[in-house]
Design a protein around this motif. Structure first.
Motif, PDB file in Angstrom:
ATOM      1  N   THR A   1     -26.745  49.431  24.720  1.00 37.30           N
ATOM      2  CA  THR A   1     -25.858  49.938  23.663  1.00 37.30           C
ATOM      3  C   THR A   1     -24.885  48.855  23.220  1.00 37.30           C
ATOM      4  N   GLY A   2     -24.327  48.135  24.173  1.00 37.82           N
ATOM      5  CA  GLY A   2     -23.402  47.052  23.830  1.00 37.82           C
ATOM      6  C   GLY A   2     -24.083  45.931  23.069  1.00 37.82           C
ATOM      7  N   LEU A   3     -25.299  45.581  23.492  1.00 34.01           N
ATOM      8  CA  LEU A   3     -26.041  44.525  22.817  1.00 34.01           C
ATOM      9  C   LEU A   3     -26.408  44.941  21.391  1.00 34.01           C
ATOM     10  N   ALA A   4     -26.824  46.178  21.213  1.00 36.36           N
ATOM     11  CA  ALA A   4     -27.161  46.661  19.873  1.00 36.36           C
ATOM     12  C   ALA A   4     -25.938  46.642  18.962  1.00 36.36           C
TER      13      ALA A   4
ATOM     14  N   LEU B   1     -32.558  53.825  34.110  1.00 36.97           N
ATOM     15  CA  LEU B   1     -32.181  54.092  32.719  1.00 36.97           C
ATOM     16  C   LEU B   1     -30.668  54.203  32.562  1.00 36.97           C
ATOM     17  N   THR B   2     -30.010  54.819  33.522  1.00 39.05           N
ATOM     18  CA  THR B   2     -28.560  54.957  33.455  1.00 39.05           C
ATOM     19  C   THR B   2     -27.867  53.596  33.524  1.00 39.05           C
ATOM     20  N   SER B   3     -28.346  52.732  34.395  1.00 42.17           N
ATOM     21  CA  SER B   3     -27.690  51.434  34.552  1.00 42.17           C
ATOM     22  C   SER B   3     -27.983  50.500  33.384  1.00 42.17           C
ATOM     23  N   VAL B   4     -29.118  50.644  32.735  1.00 42.21           N
ATOM     24  CA  VAL B   4     -29.503  49.750  31.641  1.00 42.21           C
ATOM     25  C   VAL B   4     -28.945  50.219  30.299  1.00 42.21           C
ATOM     26  N   SER B   5     -28.721  51.516  30.146  1.00 46.19           N
ATOM     27  CA  SER B   5     -28.338  52.056  28.835  1.00 46.19           C
ATOM     28  C   SER B   5     -27.014  51.490  28.320  1.00 46.19           C
TER      29      SER B   5
END
Length: 57
Positions: free
Chosen positions: A37-40, A29-33
């Motif tokens: 966030t950037g994509l959103a 979760l830490t690596s994907v978040s």
């Protein structure tokens, strides 16, 4: 008899396994978040710049 008893060892194994799974989940979760966030943010800015065209009617 006390030293040969292995009932607690199974519990320790399950606790360690559960802790490893939870730790792995937190790491994922830490690596994907950051990426999500950037994509959103990119999607939001793109949608804000789009215009709606009305054809006919």
């Amino acid at each position: 008899q006390f030293t040969a008893d292995e009932d607690g060892a199974v519990t320790v194994d399950w606790v360690v396994l559960t802790a490893a799974i939870v730790g792995l989940g937190i790491a994922v979760l830490t690596s994907v978040s950051g990426g999500t966030t950037g994509l959103a943010s990119k999607i939001s800015s793109k949608l804000n710049t789009m215009t709606i065209m009305n054809h006919g009617g």
